[in-house]
Motif scaffolding. Structure first.
Motif, short mmCIF file in Angstrom:
data_model
loop_
_atom_site.label_atom_id
_atom_site.label_comp_id
_atom_site.label_asym_id
_atom_site.label_seq_id
_atom_site.Cartn_x
_atom_site.Cartn_y
_atom_site.Cartn_z
N UNK A 59 0.83 -1.20 0.00
CA UNK A 59 0.00 0.00 0.00
C UNK A 59 0.87 1.26 0.00
N UNK A 60 1.91 1.28 0.83
CA UNK A 60 2.82 2.44 0.88
C UNK A 60 3.55 2.62 -0.45
N UNK A 61 3.94 1.51 -1.07
CA UNK A 61 4.61 1.59 -2.37
C UNK A 61 3.67 2.19 -3.41
N UNK A 64 3.29 5.90 -2.87
CA UNK A 64 4.49 6.60 -3.37
C UNK A 64 4.43 6.72 -4.89
N UNK A 65 4.02 5.64 -5.56
CA UNK A 65 3.90 5.68 -7.02
C UNK A 65 2.87 6.72 -7.44
N UNK A 66 1.74 6.77 -6.74
CA UNK A 66 0.70 7.76 -7.06
C UNK A 66 1.21 9.18 -6.86
N UNK A 67 1.98 9.40 -5.80
CA UNK A 67 2.54 10.73 -5.55
C UNK A 67 3.54 11.12 -6.65
N UNK A 70 1.62 12.01 -9.74
CA UNK A 70 1.03 13.34 -9.61
C UNK A 70 2.09 14.42 -9.83
N UNK A 71 3.27 14.23 -9.24
CA UNK A 71 4.36 15.19 -9.44
C UNK A 71 4.73 15.31 -10.91
N UNK A 72 4.85 14.16 -11.57
CA UNK A 72 5.20 14.16 -12.99
C UNK A 72 4.11 14.82 -13.83
N UNK A 73 2.87 14.56 -13.49
CA UNK A 73 1.75 15.17 -14.21
C UNK A 73 1.78 16.69 -14.07
N UNK A 74 2.04 17.16 -12.86
CA UNK A 74 2.13 18.61 -12.64
C UNK A 74 3.26 19.22 -13.48
N UNK A 75 4.36 18.50 -13.60
CA UNK A 75 5.47 18.98 -14.42
C UNK A 75 5.07 18.99 -15.90
N UNK A 76 4.32 17.99 -16.31
CA UNK A 76 3.84 17.94 -17.71
C UNK A 76 2.91 19.13 -18.00
N UNK A 77 1.98 19.37 -17.10
CA UNK A 77 1.05 20.49 -17.29
C UNK A 77 1.80 21.81 -17.37
#
Length: 83
Positions: A59-61, A64-67, A70-77
């Protein structure tokens, strides 16, 4: 529940070209993408092998993947708007 691929270019096909461009030209993006990809492969491998890893750890892994995604998506936007 089936095991699905979470490769970034499959998650965000509309940004396929931008992902490749940032992978080649943005060190921070590339480092986060590598971390995301390695974690995704590790999770996928554990799920496919039905490895004895605690639900809590898995679950923690996944969190972390979801976070990271999300970080990568924000960079893409941000970079898509700048183009």
């Amino acid at each position: 529940m089936g095991i699905s691929s979470h490769e970034l270019h499959l998650e965000f096909p509309q940004y396929k070209d931008l992902i490749q461009e940032l992978r080649n030209n943005d060190l921070r993006f590339n480092e986060k993408l590598q971390e995301y990809t390695e974690l995704d492969y590790e999770i996928e491998g554990l799920e496919k092998r039905d490895s004895p890893v605690g639900d809590d750890k898995l679950h923690r892994m996944k969190q972390k993947r979801a976070q990271l995604k999300d970080d990568l998506y924000q960079m893409l936007i941000s970079n898509a708007k700048a183009s």
